[in-house]
Write a protein that holds these residues in place. Structure first.
Motif, PDB file in Angstrom:
ATOM      1  N   GLY A 201       0.701  -1.180  -0.048  1.00 39.07           N
ATOM      2  CA  GLY A 201       0.025   0.044  -0.034  1.00 39.07           C
ATOM      3  C   GLY A 201       1.003   1.174  -0.155  1.00 39.07           C
ATOM      4  O   GLY A 201       2.289   1.102   0.161  1.00 39.07           O
ATOM      5  N   LYS A 202       0.094   2.600  -0.079  1.00 43.73           N
ATOM      6  CA  LYS A 202       0.793   3.591  -0.285  1.00 43.73           C
ATOM      7  C   LYS A 202       1.311   4.156   0.854  1.00 43.73           C
ATOM      8  O   LYS A 202       2.144   5.023   1.088  1.00 43.73           O
ATOM      9  N   ASN A 203       0.570   3.809   2.082  1.00 46.13           N
ATOM     10  CA  ASN A 203       0.880   4.624   3.331  1.00 46.13           C
ATOM     11  C   ASN A 203       2.050   4.219   4.166  1.00 46.13           C
ATOM     12  O   ASN A 203       2.317   4.731   5.320  1.00 46.13           O
ATOM     13  N   VAL A 204       2.598   3.227   3.665  1.00 42.01           N
ATOM     14  CA  VAL A 204       3.904   2.632   4.200  1.00 42.01           C
ATOM     15  C   VAL A 204       5.184   3.612   3.817  1.00 42.01           C
ATOM     16  O   VAL A 204       6.376   3.026   4.395  1.00 42.01           O
ATOM     17  N   PHE A 205       4.921   4.568   2.973  1.00 43.94           N
ATOM     18  CA  PHE A 205       5.925   5.190   2.540  1.00 43.94           C
ATOM     19  C   PHE A 205       6.047   6.807   3.108  1.00 43.94           C
ATOM     20  O   PHE A 205       5.005   7.205   3.407  1.00 43.94           O
ATOM     21  N   TRP A 206       7.078   7.331   3.014  1.00 43.60           N
ATOM     22  CA  TRP A 206       7.490   8.792   3.303  1.00 43.60           C
ATOM     23  C   TRP A 206       8.283   9.352   2.226  1.00 43.60           C
ATOM     24  O   TRP A 206       9.199   8.959   2.072  1.00 43.60           O
ATOM     25  N   ALA A 208       4.170   9.515   0.728  1.00 39.76           N
ATOM     26  CA  ALA A 208       3.643   8.564   0.044  1.00 39.76           C
ATOM     27  C   ALA A 208       3.114   8.772  -1.379  1.00 39.76           C
ATOM     28  O   ALA A 208       2.680   9.844  -1.872  1.00 39.76           O
ATOM     29  N   PRO A 209       3.490   7.706  -2.160  1.00 36.83           N
ATOM     30  CA  PRO A 209       3.506   7.814  -3.540  1.00 36.83           C
ATOM     31  C   PRO A 209       1.842   7.893  -3.885  1.00 36.83           C
ATOM     32  O   PRO A 209       1.011   7.303  -3.020  1.00 36.83           O
ATOM     33  N   LYS A 210       1.558   8.149  -5.108  1.00 34.76           N
ATOM     34  CA  LYS A 210       0.184   8.089  -5.564  1.00 34.76           C
ATOM     35  C   LYS A 210      -0.471   6.897  -6.006  1.00 34.76           C
ATOM     36  O   LYS A 210      -1.795   6.746  -6.154  1.00 34.76           O
ATOM     37  N   ILE A 211       0.472   5.946  -6.113  1.00 35.23           N
ATOM     38  CA  ILE A 211      -0.053   4.518  -6.794  1.00 35.23           C
ATOM     39  C   ILE A 211       0.612   3.522  -5.855  1.00 35.23           C
ATOM     40  O   ILE A 211       1.520   3.672  -4.922  1.00 35.23           O
ATOM     41  N   GLN A 212      -0.166   2.207  -5.696  1.00 33.18           N
ATOM     42  CA  GLN A 212       0.470   1.349  -4.905  1.00 33.18           C
ATOM     43  C   GLN A 212       1.698   0.616  -5.562  1.00 33.18           C
ATOM     44  O   GLN A 212       2.090   0.725  -6.784  1.00 33.18           O
ATOM     45  N   SER A 213       2.619  -0.360  -4.662  1.00 26.15           N
ATOM     46  CA  SER A 213       3.692  -0.795  -5.413  1.00 26.15           C
ATOM     47  C   SER A 213       3.554  -2.379  -5.286  1.00 26.15           C
ATOM     48  O   SER A 213       2.481  -2.751  -4.671  1.00 26.15           O
ATOM     49  N   GLY A 214       4.130  -3.018  -6.076  1.00 24.53           N
ATOM     50  CA  GLY A 214       4.091  -4.431  -6.265  1.00 24.53           C
ATOM     51  C   GLY A 214       5.375  -5.199  -6.034  1.00 24.53           C
ATOM     52  O   GLY A 214       6.461  -4.559  -6.428  1.00 24.53           O
ATOM     53  N   LEU A 215       5.447  -6.264  -5.531  1.00 25.16           N
ATOM     54  CA  LEU A 215       6.650  -7.063  -5.138  1.00 25.16           C
ATOM     55  C   LEU A 215       6.811  -8.278  -6.460  1.00 25.16           C
ATOM     56  O   LEU A 215       5.733  -8.870  -6.691  1.00 25.16           O
ATOM     57  N   VAL A 216       8.106  -8.105  -6.874  1.00 26.93           N
ATOM     58  CA  VAL A 216       8.289  -9.104  -8.015  1.00 26.93           C
ATOM     59  C   VAL A 216       9.418  -9.885  -7.447  1.00 26.93           C
ATOM     60  O   VAL A 216      10.579  -9.603  -7.302  1.00 26.93           O
ATOM     61  N   ALA A 217       9.224 -11.159  -7.372  1.00 30.78           N
ATOM     62  CA  ALA A 217      10.214 -12.219  -7.064  1.00 30.78           C
ATOM     63  C   ALA A 217      10.770 -12.914  -8.521  1.00 30.78           C
ATOM     64  O   ALA A 217       9.982 -13.269  -9.336  1.00 30.78           O
ATOM     65  N   PHE A 218      12.201 -13.255  -8.395  1.00 34.08           N
ATOM     66  CA  PHE A 218      12.374 -13.829  -9.403  1.00 34.08           C
ATOM     67  C   PHE A 218      13.678 -15.013  -9.095  1.00 34.08           C
ATOM     68  O   PHE A 218      14.183 -14.861  -8.176  1.00 34.08           O
TER      69      PHE A 218
END
Length: 299
Positions: A201-206, A208-218
């Motif tokens: 989510g956005k609120n874990v950042f400072w 806060a970005p305008k969009i959500q983040s995604g986790l990518v595993a490889f």
């Protein structure tokens, strides 16, 4: 490796450090600092990092994720483009993880162009070898080129987890036939099996970005067996998606020299000339590259 209940940076800590350094996060450098310790624990756990590994981190910023990685791994090398937080990172690590100085290396560099030799030049004293895992909160605006560059430049990387813009995460992990499958998906598949590993989510950042983040595993895998080079295969990928609504016969005409030459290469590769690039996996692109007659040399 540190005790799992060791303190991580809180929102108060992050703002204190930023004030001390007179640091104002900038969009240019993609600076959005994680201020939630539970998110750091989640990322670290999802990365699959083990206590025997040397982790490469890109964009450590003020050190939120760095501390979490020091808790999980044998050593961490952090690549930071901004000299202000880069100059403070070792001190932050020593304050929150006393005795961890020989487990952390900090490299002031642009991850878009960093070399394996430069990364190795700051290898921590207690690192068991070159980095085997990449775990990073990548700047949104350069996430794909940074990931692809590091996969190409640092072959010791066997697996990893990166946090990117959610739309980019979806593209990187897309399978052929998906509406969001494209150049990032195909090129990432040359190096690794890629999957989406969650949403942040956005609120874990400072700030806060305008969009959500995604986790990518490889997970690293061998590239397709082909007589073509990576550069040659990627040239086919770029050409196929430059005009993604066209058939491959038309889209690859410039690459092959003519529509007829493109069709000949496609048929030799076992690909329908009427198909579009969005339905092909990296193996098919490799076959097409290998089938191009009198292709030039490449790296």
């Amino acid at each position: 490796m540190t005790a799992p209940d060791a303190p991580l940076l809180s929102a108060t800590d992050i703002r204190r450090l930023a004030t001390e350094l007179d640091l104002r996060p900038t969009k240019t450098l993609g600076q959005n600092f994680v201020i939630d310790p539970n998110t750091i624990r989640r990322i670290t756990a999802a990365s699959g990092t083990t206590a025997e590994e040397h982790v490469l981190e890109v964009g450590p910023g003020l050190g939120s994720l760095t501390l979490g990685l020091l808790d999980a791994a044998a050593a961490v090398t952090a690549v930071e483009i901004d000299p202000v937080p880069a100059g403070r990172l070792a001190q932050t690590a020593s304050e929150f993880r006393p005795g961890a100085g020989d487990r952390l290396g900090v490299l002031l560099a642009d991850a878009m162009h960093v070399s394996a030799a430069a990364i190795d030049s700051v290898r921590p004293a207690r690192a068991p070898g070159p980095p085997t895992a990449l775990v990073a909160n990548l700047p949104y605006n350069v996430a794909v080129p940074v990931l692809l560059h590091l996969l190409a430049e640092v072959p010791s990387l066997r697996h990893g987890l990166v946090m990117v813009q959610e739309e980019v995460a979806d593209r990187l992990a897309a399978d052929p036939g998906s509406k969001v499958y494209g150049v990032p998906s195909a090129k990432a598949a040359w190096y690794a099996e890629v999957r989406k590993a969650g949403t942040i989510g956005k609120n874990v950042f400072w700030p806060a970005p305008k969009i959500q983040s995604g986790l990518v595993a490889f997970t690293r895998r061998n590239p397709p067996e082909t007589t073509a080079t990576r550069k040659q295969v990627f040239a086919v990928v770029d050409a196929a998606f430059a005009q993604r609504r066209k058939t491959l016969r038309a889209a690859l005409a410039g690459w092959a020299g003519s529509p007829v030459a493109a069709e000949t290469a496609l048929r030799a590769a076992g690909v329908d000339p009427r198909a579009r690039g969005e339905v092909l996996g990296i193996e098919a692109f490799a076959r097409i590259a290998a089938a191009r007659p009198e292709r030039g040399t490449g790296a």
